[in-house]
Design a protein around this motif. Structure first.
Motif, PDB file in Angstrom:
ATOM      1  N   LEU A   1     -40.859 -17.681 -28.402  1.00  6.01           N
ATOM      2  CA  LEU A   1     -39.562 -17.017 -28.268  1.00  6.01           C
ATOM      3  C   LEU A   1     -39.723 -15.651 -27.614  1.00  6.01           C
ATOM      4  O   LEU A   1     -40.615 -14.871 -27.981  1.00  6.01           O
ATOM      5  N   ASP A   2     -38.820 -15.356 -26.661  1.00  4.14           N
ATOM      6  CA  ASP A   2     -38.773 -14.055 -26.005  1.00  4.14           C
ATOM      7  C   ASP A   2     -37.318 -13.655 -25.795  1.00  4.14           C
ATOM      8  O   ASP A   2     -36.495 -14.479 -25.383  1.00  4.14           O
ATOM      9  N   GLY A   3     -37.022 -12.395 -26.073  1.00  6.96           N
ATOM     10  CA  GLY A   3     -35.669 -11.912 -25.834  1.00  6.96           C
ATOM     11  C   GLY A   3     -35.303 -10.748 -26.735  1.00  6.96           C
ATOM     12  O   GLY A   3     -36.125 -10.231 -27.498  1.00  6.96           O
ATOM     13  N   THR A   4     -34.055 -10.314 -26.628  1.00  8.92           N
ATOM     14  CA  THR A   4     -33.530  -9.201 -27.420  1.00  8.92           C
ATOM     15  C   THR A   4     -32.211  -9.618 -28.057  1.00  8.92           C
ATOM     16  O   THR A   4     -31.366 -10.241 -27.404  1.00  8.92           O
ATOM     17  N   LYS A   5     -32.037  -9.281 -29.322  1.00  6.77           N
ATOM     18  CA  LYS A   5     -30.797  -9.543 -30.036  1.00  6.77           C
ATOM     19  C   LYS A   5     -30.206  -8.218 -30.515  1.00  6.77           C
ATOM     20  O   LYS A   5     -30.931  -7.304 -30.894  1.00  6.77           O
ATOM     21  N   GLN A   6     -28.890  -8.145 -30.508  1.00  9.55           N
ATOM     22  CA  GLN A   6     -28.189  -6.897 -30.768  1.00  9.55           C
ATOM     23  C   GLN A   6     -27.184  -7.052 -31.912  1.00  9.55           C
ATOM     24  O   GLN A   6     -26.587  -8.109 -32.081  1.00  9.55           O
TER      25      GLN A   6
ATOM     26  N   THR B   1     -25.887 -12.480 -31.225  1.00  7.31           N
ATOM     27  CA  THR B   1     -25.426 -11.571 -30.174  1.00  7.31           C
ATOM     28  C   THR B   1     -26.585 -10.916 -29.432  1.00  7.31           C
ATOM     29  O   THR B   1     -27.626 -10.616 -30.019  1.00  7.31           O
ATOM     30  N   GLU B   2     -26.376 -10.677 -28.131  1.00  8.19           N
ATOM     31  CA  GLU B   2     -27.366  -9.989 -27.304  1.00  8.19           C
ATOM     32  C   GLU B   2     -26.718  -8.786 -26.628  1.00  8.19           C
ATOM     33  O   GLU B   2     -25.482  -8.688 -26.558  1.00  8.19           O
ATOM     34  N   PRO B   3     -27.521  -7.855 -26.118  1.00  2.00           N
ATOM     35  CA  PRO B   3     -26.956  -6.643 -25.509  1.00  2.00           C
ATOM     36  C   PRO B   3     -25.929  -6.912 -24.419  1.00  2.00           C
ATOM     37  O   PRO B   3     -24.969  -6.162 -24.256  1.00  2.00           O
ATOM     38  N   GLY B   4     -26.108  -7.997 -23.662  1.00  4.46           N
ATOM     39  CA  GLY B   4     -25.196  -8.260 -22.566  1.00  4.46           C
ATOM     40  C   GLY B   4     -24.168  -9.337 -22.819  1.00  4.46           C
ATOM     41  O   GLY B   4     -23.345  -9.628 -21.952  1.00  4.46           O
TER      42      GLY B   4
END
Length: 380
Positions: A150-155, A126-129
């Protein structure tokens, strides 16, 4: 009820039940209030060989099946939703995919310590959006020579702050849709650029850490790709088929725990000169709690058995998860009501079951998503 369980399954269930009542139940409210991940409990579960129940013995697991794993998860959920959630995420999401999709070398390096309980694992989808549209992800993995970056955000990632490994979903081909998603094994302790940025305070389940993580130029060798490039979404669907059975089992455990507290209280508490269980309204409520719990258990065990037989379980796992999660919330709410004012206090467990149960209708696909999955399987 045993539901014709094999002797080995009953023995494992009873062993775990004794452990849960002796070691987890006495501290369940304490760890919730302290927002503390109970390392000692997971160390003890490892000593009992419970951290890799459905994993082959070749790589440190117990060699059990999905039904046995469901029984263990249910028993843990019966006393602590937090421990049950971290346990289920560790086994279903962080560990099982490596057994299903990993190379022999990956299994030896990454599966064995998870199955043996050296540490817990996490799974980052899952990601913020993204929310329910889990395939709509912004996290990317770009090939740079013999490395992936790897680059990104996980929520909302369970266990991320405690994990020894995390399976991260990332886009490797932006033009390929579902076929452009891949899975990577990340080591939070060693891989530069991995950071837990938030541990959320939640309505419940606060002894199970739910995290936001960022990946900033995380460089991984080629052997951290799990399976083939572009197989990430197929792997996700297969993983969730089993994962939803574990959430159904956890939900059944929460419902069972709440029911037991309400039943016991109703037979001990007296009002107007008699036990409150003798009043029609209370008796009927407790009977309905029992009915919902047994129904959830039947659906969960049926899905687990089909999984073990190698049959398709997308519909069955979604149905079990949908029914059991709603049963957990309804039964827990009724338990609070049966206990009245006491049920609203932290001196009694039903309030914790009630708060914990709500996430079961959200995690690993909301109830609305389960309706969508079941409808699709029915050809609607």
């Amino acid at each position: 009820m045993d539901f014709d369980l094999p002797d080995e399954h009953r023995m494992i269930r009873d062993t775990v039940r004794e452990f849960c009542e002796a070691e987890i139940e006495p501290i369940a409210q304490e760890i919730e209030e302290e927002h503390r991940f109970p390392d000692e409990i997971f160390d003890q579960l490892a000593e009992l060989d419970m951290m890799g129940v459905p994993i082959t013995e070749e790589y440190g697991g117990l060699g059990g099946d999905q039904l046995m794993y469901a029984l263990v998860t249910e028993e843990i959920g019966r006393v602590s939703g937090s421990v049950g959630l971290s346990y289920a995420a560790h086994v279903s999401l962080a560990t099982k995919p490596i057994e299903l999709f990993g190379t022999p070398e990956q299994k030896e390096r990454w599966l064995r310590p998870l199955a043996e309980g050296e540490y817990v694992g996490g799974w980052a989808l899952t990601e913020p959006g993204s929310g329910s549209d889990a395939s709509n992800m912004d996290t990317t993995a770009v090939k740079d020579g013999d490395e992936w970056v790897l680059d990104g955000t996980k929520q909302f990632i369970t266990n991320a702050s405690e994990a020894g490994s995390v399976l991260v979903k990332a886009v490797t081909d932006p033009d390929a849709g579902y076929d452009g998603i891949s899975t990577f094994i990340v080591d939070p302790r060693e891989d530069d650029g991995f950071e837990v940025t938030t541990i959320w305070d939640k309505m419940g389940l606060n002894a199970s850490p739910t995290c936001e993580i960022t990946l900033d130029d995380v460089r991984l060798p080629e052997d951290r790709l799990l399976g083939e490039e572009g197989e990430g979404w197929t792997q996700t669907m297969k993983t969730l088929d089993g994962g939803r059975i574990s959430i159904a089992a956890l939900s059944t455990g929460l419902a069972q725990g709440a029911y037991e507290h309400a039943r016991r209280y109703s037979t001990e508490r007296e009002q107007f000169g008699k036990r409150i269980s003798e009043f029609d309204a209370v008796r009927d409520t407790v009977v309905d709690m029992y009915r919902k719990t047994e129904r959830a258990r039947l659906l969960t065990y049926r899905a687990a058995r089909r999984y073990d037989e190698g049959q398709p379980v997308t519909k069955e796992s979604a149905l079990a998860k949908l029914d059991a999660s709603e049963a957990a919330r309804e039964v827990a709410e009724d338990a609070v009501q049966v206990l009245g004012g006491y049920g609203y206090t932290t001196d009694f467990a039903p309030q914790r079951f009630y708060r914990d149960a709500k996430l079961m209708e959200i995690g690993e696909g909301t109830s609305e998503i389960q309706h969508l999955v079941i409808g699709r399987e029915l050809g609607l």
